[in-house]
Design a protein around this motif. Sequence first.
Motif, short mmCIF file in Angstrom:
data_model
loop_
_atom_site.label_atom_id
_atom_site.label_comp_id
_atom_site.label_asym_id
_atom_site.label_seq_id
_atom_site.Cartn_x
_atom_site.Cartn_y
_atom_site.Cartn_z
N SER A 55 0.82 -1.21 0.00
CA SER A 55 0.00 0.00 0.00
C SER A 55 0.85 1.26 0.00
CB SER A 55 -0.94 0.02 1.22
OG SER A 55 -0.19 0.10 2.42
N CYS A 56 0.31 2.32 -0.62
CA CYS A 56 0.95 3.63 -0.66
C CYS A 56 0.04 4.62 0.05
CB CYS A 56 1.21 4.06 -2.10
SG CYS A 56 2.06 5.66 -2.25
N HIS A 57 0.53 5.25 1.10
CA HIS A 57 -0.25 6.22 1.87
C HIS A 57 0.10 7.65 1.48
CE1 HIS A 57 -1.64 3.71 5.57
NE2 HIS A 57 -1.62 2.97 4.48
N TYR A 58 -0.90 8.51 1.51
CA TYR A 58 -0.68 9.95 1.34
C TYR A 58 -0.31 10.56 2.68
CZ TYR A 58 -5.42 10.14 3.26
OH TYR A 58 -6.52 9.99 4.05
N GLU A 59 0.52 11.60 2.65
CA GLU A 59 0.82 12.43 3.82
C GLU A 59 0.95 13.86 3.32
OE1 GLU A 59 4.10 11.07 6.16
OE2 GLU A 59 3.37 9.00 6.28
N ARG A 95 3.59 2.10 3.04
CA ARG A 95 3.43 1.81 4.47
C ARG A 95 3.74 0.36 4.82
NH1 ARG A 95 3.66 5.87 7.30
NH2 ARG A 95 1.73 6.84 6.59
N ASP A 96 3.30 -0.59 4.01
CA ASP A 96 3.59 -2.00 4.31
C ASP A 96 5.09 -2.24 4.30
OD1 ASP A 96 0.85 -2.51 4.41
OD2 ASP A 96 0.76 -3.03 2.29
N LEU A 97 5.76 -1.66 3.31
CA LEU A 97 7.21 -1.82 3.21
C LEU A 97 7.90 -1.12 4.38
CD1 LEU A 97 9.75 -2.71 1.76
CD2 LEU A 97 9.52 -0.71 0.25
N GLN A 98 7.43 0.08 4.73
CA GLN A 98 8.02 0.80 5.85
C GLN A 98 7.90 0.01 7.15
OE1 GLN A 98 6.01 4.26 7.46
NE2 GLN A 98 7.95 5.36 7.69
N ASP A 99 6.71 -0.57 7.37
CA ASP A 99 6.51 -1.36 8.59
C ASP A 99 7.46 -2.55 8.62
OD1 ASP A 99 4.54 0.37 9.41
OD2 ASP A 99 2.88 -0.89 8.77
N ASP A 100 7.66 -3.18 7.46
CA ASP A 100 8.57 -4.32 7.39
C ASP A 100 10.01 -3.88 7.69
OD1 ASP A 100 9.22 -7.14 6.61
OD2 ASP A 100 10.27 -6.13 4.97
N LEU A 101 10.41 -2.73 7.11
CA LEU A 101 11.76 -2.23 7.35
C LEU A 101 11.98 -1.89 8.82
CD1 LEU A 101 12.04 0.08 4.21
CD2 LEU A 101 13.32 -2.03 4.59
N LYS A 102 10.96 -1.27 9.44
CA LYS A 102 11.07 -0.93 10.86
C LYS A 102 11.26 -2.20 11.70
CE LYS A 102 8.23 3.28 11.00
NZ LYS A 102 6.96 3.85 11.53
N THR A 103 10.48 -3.24 11.38
CA THR A 103 10.56 -4.50 12.12
C THR A 103 11.96 -5.08 12.05
OG1 THR A 103 8.22 -4.98 11.74
CG2 THR A 103 9.64 -6.83 12.32
N LYS A 104 12.60 -4.91 10.89
CA LYS A 104 13.94 -5.46 10.69
C LYS A 104 15.04 -4.50 11.14
CE LYS A 104 12.46 -8.24 6.74
NZ LYS A 104 12.52 -8.42 5.26
N GLY A 105 14.65 -3.31 11.62
CA GLY A 105 15.63 -2.33 12.06
C GLY A 105 16.43 -1.73 10.93
N PRO A 107 16.80 1.03 7.46
CA PRO A 107 16.41 2.40 7.08
C PRO A 107 15.12 2.41 6.26
CG PRO A 107 18.75 2.03 6.66
CD PRO A 107 18.16 0.69 6.97
N TRP A 108 14.48 3.58 6.19
CA TRP A 108 13.18 3.74 5.53
C TRP A 108 13.26 4.10 4.05
CZ3 TRP A 108 10.58 7.83 9.25
CH2 TRP A 108 10.46 7.28 10.53
N GLU A 109 14.43 4.34 3.52
CA GLU A 109 14.53 4.97 2.19
C GLU A 109 13.71 4.25 1.11
OE1 GLU A 109 17.57 7.18 4.31
OE2 GLU A 109 16.92 5.08 4.32
N ARG A 110 13.69 2.93 1.11
CA ARG A 110 12.91 2.22 0.09
C ARG A 110 11.43 2.59 0.14
NH1 ARG A 110 15.18 -2.26 -2.46
NH2 ARG A 110 17.27 -2.83 -1.73
N ALA A 111 10.95 2.92 1.33
CA ALA A 111 9.54 3.23 1.51
C ALA A 111 9.22 4.71 1.41
CB ALA A 111 9.07 2.71 2.87
#
Length: 214
Positions: A55-59, A95-105, A107-111
Amino acid sequence: MSTRPSKIVCVGRSYADHAKELGNAIPDRPVLFIKPPSSLLSLDAGISWNPAWGSCHYECELVLRIDHRLSKATDPAQALQAVGAVTLGLDLTLRDLQDDLKTKGQPWERAKAFDGSCVLADWVAVSDVVQDWDDVHYSFHVNDELRQAGNTAHLIFDIGTLLADISQVFTLEAGDVVMTGTPAGVAALQAGEQLKMTLKGKNQDYSWNTFVKA
């Protein structure tokens, strides 16, 4: 003024209500990350992403253009003098990718910094919008439904303090962009949606439209 910044500095979790809606702690200092110039996308291009990324979220965010070099500023009022124009922008987040990256510790850049993840509207002179930096209002609609209402009065760190803090870490060059963070109300984008960002000015409102590709 160059239309292509050397960098786009973004502030995360700058509104307490947004941090809470994502289950994040309220930060005790600004959370900073960078988007590259290649992340820029025009409003006319429309928004798209690889569905395999989730998923892609707006901000929707208030965005600043730096017109005067700023480095190691200690006075927030002085730091504000470096801003020449403002606009609204969308910090698109996988957002799904960001959550996965956070879980793995990781960086967020891909997301957060992928090509097309930064959608900026047209620049408006500060003098046409800002009477009080602590009272700038903006809104974001999806298919004519209000989704986000921003007010800089609700920022955890005021704009001047943000700029001074950023300049301690990254020298802001003329033409650089600062995205000041998003209020609550973020959600996933859907194909075919019509998006509108509106910035309240001193004498008129400024509105811009874009869309999610089908």
